[in-house]
Design a protein around this motif. Structure first.
Motif, short mmCIF file in Angstrom:
data_model
loop_
_atom_site.label_atom_id
_atom_site.label_comp_id
_atom_site.label_asym_id
_atom_site.label_seq_id
_atom_site.Cartn_x
_atom_site.Cartn_y
_atom_site.Cartn_z
N ALA A 210 -0.06 8.51 8.57
CA ALA A 210 -0.80 7.85 7.42
C ALA A 210 -2.34 7.91 7.71
CB ALA A 210 -0.21 6.37 7.13
N GLN A 211 -2.91 8.50 6.78
CA GLN A 211 -4.61 8.63 6.91
C GLN A 211 -5.01 7.30 7.19
OE1 GLN A 211 -6.91 10.94 7.28
NE2 GLN A 211 -8.24 9.29 6.93
N GLU A 212 -4.57 6.53 6.35
CA GLU A 212 -5.33 5.08 6.41
C GLU A 212 -5.23 4.57 7.84
OE1 GLU A 212 -3.36 6.15 4.21
OE2 GLU A 212 -4.14 5.50 2.10
N LEU B 92 -1.11 12.40 5.81
CA LEU B 92 -0.93 12.26 4.17
C LEU B 92 -1.60 10.66 3.91
CD1 LEU B 92 2.83 13.10 3.60
CD2 LEU B 92 0.62 14.52 3.03
N SER B 93 -1.95 10.28 2.62
CA SER B 93 -2.36 8.95 2.33
C SER B 93 -0.94 8.16 2.30
CB SER B 93 -2.87 9.32 1.02
OG SER B 93 -1.82 9.29 -0.01
N ARG B 94 -0.92 6.85 2.50
CA ARG B 94 -0.03 6.10 2.48
C ARG B 94 0.93 6.18 1.07
NH1 ARG B 94 -0.31 1.43 6.53
NH2 ARG B 94 1.60 0.85 5.63
N ALA B 95 0.16 6.56 -0.04
CA ALA B 95 0.87 6.54 -0.93
C ALA B 95 1.70 7.70 -1.20
CB ALA B 95 -0.13 6.55 -2.43
N ASP B 96 1.15 8.64 -0.53
CA ASP B 96 2.01 9.87 -0.48
C ASP B 96 3.23 9.98 0.42
OD1 ASP B 96 0.52 11.43 -2.52
OD2 ASP B 96 -0.51 12.48 -1.19
N GLN C 144 0.93 -1.10 0.10
CA GLN C 144 -0.23 0.18 0.10
C GLN C 144 0.73 1.36 0.06
OE1 GLN C 144 -2.09 -0.56 3.53
NE2 GLN C 144 -3.05 -2.69 2.86
N THR C 145 2.11 1.18 0.29
CA THR C 145 2.99 2.31 0.40
C THR C 145 3.78 2.68 -0.67
OG1 THR C 145 2.97 1.79 2.89
CG2 THR C 145 4.30 3.74 2.19
#
Lengths: 97, 130, 120
Positions: free
Chosen positions: C81-83, C102-106, A20-21
């Protein structure tokens, strides 16, 4: 980035966290190699992520756990020298402890 | 290429120290340099010379000591983590009024700055832990 | 001295194990070495930031006071991480200090920009 995962996906969420990261490469070591056993629930997760990540696993840990005949497709098995090469190849690495 | 290695777990309970050892040997075999191996958290327990494993088991501490002396590795044990867990050299014995030392050959006790310096100086740092 | 981008990736809850506490010790040393330091809180690491730790009865030092030291050392890049917050029923209002959610992706993108990643 190279993600190093040494946790069984059936015990802790390290694989999910990495998937997910980031992106890049994922190397399974120690108990992390249980993820690459054919027929396990983690197999589908790895298959779904094969466009985004390259997957590697440490042969010594696969052999130690009796999994050499269970390695799913799309996994590159490496030795410790290959582990070193992967760390050198990717600019950074993260161990998902 | 210059590598640094951080070990966060002690010997035997976790595989971390074993994997780190095989990795360190492979780094050297590939012709790279190891700037420093840093032992932190319970990883400092890799540095006690009082370990006595059964004869048919690997001696994790001796193995590190031999690699350090054979390959001139700089193996540093974090002082704060060592004090908490009773890893003692001559200096620490005197400073803290202890009656013994147990630091194995090839290791030295120093500060966390040595870990940060390893991060700055090395091209790659790999963390082994649980 | 060379300045590198150091990111500490904190994924463990406090008190149950010592990792979070000893990670904080390295963060402060890296900051004292004038490195470009950031901390990412992911997974159970977000519990380190929860407000209102009362640790008297377990006999362990509380985190909350130490977070103040981060500002003294100019460590202000704190990413959460928001999630991970949402999964645990938390929002930024539950946290002891101001952070960037932030999102995990960010957070993954921030990780890619680092020179050194240290995970505890």
């Amino acid at each position: 980035m190279l993600h190093i995962i040494n946790k069984s996906p059936y015990d802790r969420p390290a694989l999910d966290s990495a998937l997910q990261t980031g992106e890049g490469g994922i190397l399974f070591t120690e108990d992390g190699v249980y993820a690459i056993a054919k027929g396990g629930a983690a197999e589908a997760k790895i298959k779904a992520a094969q466009g985004k990540f390259k997957f590697y696993a440490l042969g010594a840990d696969i052999d130690a756990r009796g999994l050499s005949d269970r390695v799913m497709e799309g996994i590159s098995v490496v030795d410790y020298g290959g582990f070193v090469d992967l760390v050198a190849e990717y600019k950074t690495n993260q161990s998902w402890l | 290429m210059k590598f640094a290695i951080l070990i966060n777990e002690g010997p035997y309970t976790h595989q971390a120290s074993d994997t780190a050892f095989h990795f360190a040997k492979a780094v050297l075999a590939r012709g790279h340099e190891i700037f420093r191996v840093f032992f932190y958290h319970d990883g400092v327990n890799n540095a006690t010379r009082l370990t006595t494993p059964p004869q048919d088991d690997r001696n994790i501490v001796d193995r590190w000591s031999k690699l350090a002396t054979g390959s001139e590795l700089d193996m540093v044990v974090c002082v704060a983590a060592a004090q908490r867990r009773g890893i003692v050299d001559d200096g620490e014995m005197k400073r803290n009024g202890k009656d013994a030392t147990n630091l194995a050959p090839g290791f030295r006790i120093s500060g966390l700055g040595q870990l940060v310096e390893a991060g700055i100086q090395a091209d790659r740092i790999v963390v082994f832990g649980d | 001295m060379t300045t590198k981008k150091f990111m500490f990736v904190n994924r463990k809850a406090p008190y149950g194990t010592i990792y979070a506490w000893e990670a904080l010790e390295v963060v402060l040393i890296a900051a004292a070495f004038e490195q470009d330091v950031s901390i990412a809180f992911l997974d159970d690491g977000v519990f380190q930031l929860k407000k209102g730790h009362q640790t008297k009865d377990i006999g362990v030092k509380a985190f909350e006071k130490t977070w103040g030291a981060l500002e003294d050392y100019d460590v202000t890049k704190l990413y959460v991480a928001q999630e991970s917050l949402a999964e645990r029923g938390l929002t930024a209002d539950d946290l002891a200090i101001p952070v960037e959610v932030l999102s995990r992706a960010d957070i993954g993108k921030k990780m890619e920009e680092q020179d050194v990643l240290l995970s505890f």
